[in-house]
Each structure stands twice: as structure tokens, then as C-alpha cells.
Design a protein around this motif. Structure first.
Motif, PDB file in Angstrom:
ATOM      1  N   SER A  32      39.467  92.997  42.646  1.00 53.49           N
ATOM      2  CA  SER A  32      40.019  91.825  42.001  1.00 53.49           C
ATOM      3  C   SER A  32      38.916  90.790  41.816  1.00 53.49           C
ATOM      4  O   SER A  32      38.194  90.475  42.752  1.00 53.49           O
ATOM      5  N   ILE A  33      38.791  90.290  40.603  1.00 52.56           N
ATOM      6  CA  ILE A  33      37.817  89.243  40.301  1.00 52.56           C
ATOM      7  C   ILE A  33      38.603  88.053  39.790  1.00 52.56           C
ATOM      8  O   ILE A  33      39.415  88.177  38.875  1.00 52.56           O
ATOM      9  N   GLY A  34      38.385  86.913  40.382  1.00 51.16           N
ATOM     10  CA  GLY A  34      39.118  85.728  39.972  1.00 51.16           C
ATOM     11  C   GLY A  34      38.189  84.658  39.434  1.00 51.16           C
ATOM     12  O   GLY A  34      37.073  84.496  39.904  1.00 51.16           O
ATOM     13  N   VAL A  35      38.665  83.944  38.442  1.00 49.65           N
ATOM     14  CA  VAL A  35      37.924  82.835  37.859  1.00 49.65           C
ATOM     15  C   VAL A  35      38.876  81.664  37.776  1.00 49.65           C
ATOM     16  O   VAL A  35      39.996  81.800  37.281  1.00 49.65           O
ATOM     17  N   GLY A  36      38.457  80.517  38.281  1.00 47.00           N
ATOM     18  CA  GLY A  36      39.288  79.331  38.195  1.00 47.00           C
ATOM     19  C   GLY A  36      39.117  78.663  36.843  1.00 47.00           C
ATOM     20  O   GLY A  36      38.009  78.545  36.333  1.00 47.00           O
ATOM     21  N   GLY A  94      44.563  75.546  42.781  1.00 49.52           N
ATOM     22  CA  GLY A  94      43.776  75.276  43.985  1.00 49.52           C
ATOM     23  C   GLY A  94      42.608  74.367  43.671  1.00 49.52           C
ATOM     24  O   GLY A  94      42.525  73.784  42.585  1.00 49.52           O
ATOM     25  N   ARG A  95      41.681  74.271  44.612  1.00 52.30           N
ATOM     26  CA  ARG A  95      40.523  73.386  44.431  1.00 52.30           C
ATOM     27  C   ARG A  95      39.653  73.780  43.244  1.00 52.30           C
ATOM     28  O   ARG A  95      39.085  72.939  42.580  1.00 52.30           O
ATOM     29  N   GLY A  96      39.528  75.065  42.979  1.00 51.52           N
ATOM     30  CA  GLY A  96      38.684  75.537  41.884  1.00 51.52           C
ATOM     31  C   GLY A  96      39.391  75.595  40.541  1.00 51.52           C
ATOM     32  O   GLY A  96      38.861  76.128  39.580  1.00 51.52           O
ATOM     33  N   GLY A  97      40.602  75.088  40.455  1.00 51.80           N
ATOM     34  CA  GLY A  97      41.373  75.147  39.220  1.00 51.80           C
ATOM     35  C   GLY A  97      42.527  76.131  39.365  1.00 51.80           C
ATOM     36  O   GLY A  97      42.995  76.419  40.463  1.00 51.80           O
ATOM     37  N   TRP A  98      42.979  76.642  38.255  1.00 54.25           N
ATOM     38  CA  TRP A  98      44.095  77.587  38.233  1.00 54.25           C
ATOM     39  C   TRP A  98      43.561  79.005  38.368  1.00 54.25           C
ATOM     40  O   TRP A  98      42.589  79.369  37.724  1.00 54.25           O
ATOM     41  N   ARG A  99      44.214  79.799  39.221  1.00 52.06           N
ATOM     42  CA  ARG A  99      43.832  81.201  39.431  1.00 52.06           C
ATOM     43  C   ARG A  99      45.018  82.101  39.137  1.00 52.06           C
ATOM     44  O   ARG A  99      46.134  81.826  39.552  1.00 52.06           O
ATOM     45  N   PHE A 100      44.731  83.183  38.438  1.00 49.96           N
ATOM     46  CA  PHE A 100      45.757  84.157  38.073  1.00 49.96           C
ATOM     47  C   PHE A 100      45.760  85.311  39.055  1.00 49.96           C
ATOM     48  O   PHE A 100      44.712  85.797  39.456  1.00 49.96           O
ATOM     49  N   HIS A 101      46.944  85.742  39.461  1.00 49.57           N
ATOM     50  CA  HIS A 101      47.105  86.891  40.341  1.00 49.57           C
ATOM     51  C   HIS A 101      47.950  87.942  39.605  1.00 49.57           C
ATOM     52  O   HIS A 101      49.086  87.660  39.228  1.00 49.57           O
ATOM     53  N   GLN A 102      47.365  89.099  39.428  1.00 47.13           N
ATOM     54  CA  GLN A 102      48.024  90.205  38.713  1.00 47.13           C
ATOM     55  C   GLN A 102      49.242  90.683  39.507  1.00 47.13           C
ATOM     56  O   GLN A 102      49.257  90.620  40.722  1.00 47.13           O
TER      57      GLN A 102
END
Length: 107
Positions: A32-36, A94-102
Motif C-alpha cells: 500500500s502506498i499512500g499520498v496525502g 490527518g496531518r498530511g492531508g486526506w488519505r485514501f484507503h482501498q
């Protein structure tokens, strides 16, 4: 002494050894790779859920990020997995912005 059976046995053993060394079972781990991102997703769209299908679970639609903007991805049927419960995709702030979870299958 006949060496043909011995050669066949050695050849078969060598073949099984090579086959065992080259076999790679399917990976069970998930990456899983996440980007805020700084832009909140819009409110979810209303989707009329189709009538139930035996052996399937409805995965509701969600907003996905295409690199420039949010794009609606409509719901779809997912083959049911006995003993598991489908958890739909979601966004978290969160702190880094919005994160998507599949979406995923959980116990």
C-alpha cells in the motif's frame, strides 16, 4: 548392471529439484502506498444498490484521486469470501492531508 534406470532416476530427481527451486507461489502480502492530498473528497454520491446476487457483495462507489481532481468510481459486485467481511474504501483526514484507503476483506 544396467545404468539406464539410474540415469532416469537422477534426471527425474534433478528435474524435481529445479522445478521446486523455480516455483514461486502467489504473493499473499499486499503493498500500500499512500499520498496525502489537501483537497477533501466531495460528499458520497447516492447509488441505487442493485438487487442482491448470490455469492457476491456490493462494494459501494467512492471518490478516487486521479492526480488532479476527485473522480467518482461507481460501485461494483465483489465475489464473496466465506469467513470475511468486506470493508469499503474510505478517506481519512490527518496531518498530511486526506488519505485514501482501498476497500479490503477483514475477519
Amino acid at each position: 548392471m544396467n545404468s539406464l534406470p539410474l540415469k532416469l532416476a537422477l534426471l527425474a530427481g534433478l528435474g524435481l529439484t529445479c522445478a521446486g527451486a523455480l516455483y514461486a507461489p502467489p504473493a499473499a502480502a499486499q503493498v500500500s502506498i499512500g499520498v496525502g492530498i489537501g483537497i477533501a473528497p466531495p460528499a458520497p454520491r447516492f447509488e441505487r444498490v442493485p438487487p442482491p446476487r448470490v455469492g457476491y457483495v456490493w462494494a459501494p462507489g467512492y471518490w478516487r484521486w486521479d492526480g488532479h481532481r476527485h473522480v467518482w468510481a461507481g460501485g461494483y459486485w465483489v465475489r464473496a469470501r466465506p469467513g470475511y467481511h468486506y470493508r469499503p474504501a474510505y478517506w481519512v483526514h490527518g496531518r498530511g492531508g486526506w488519505r485514501f484507503h482501498q476497500g479490503y476483506w477483514g475477519r
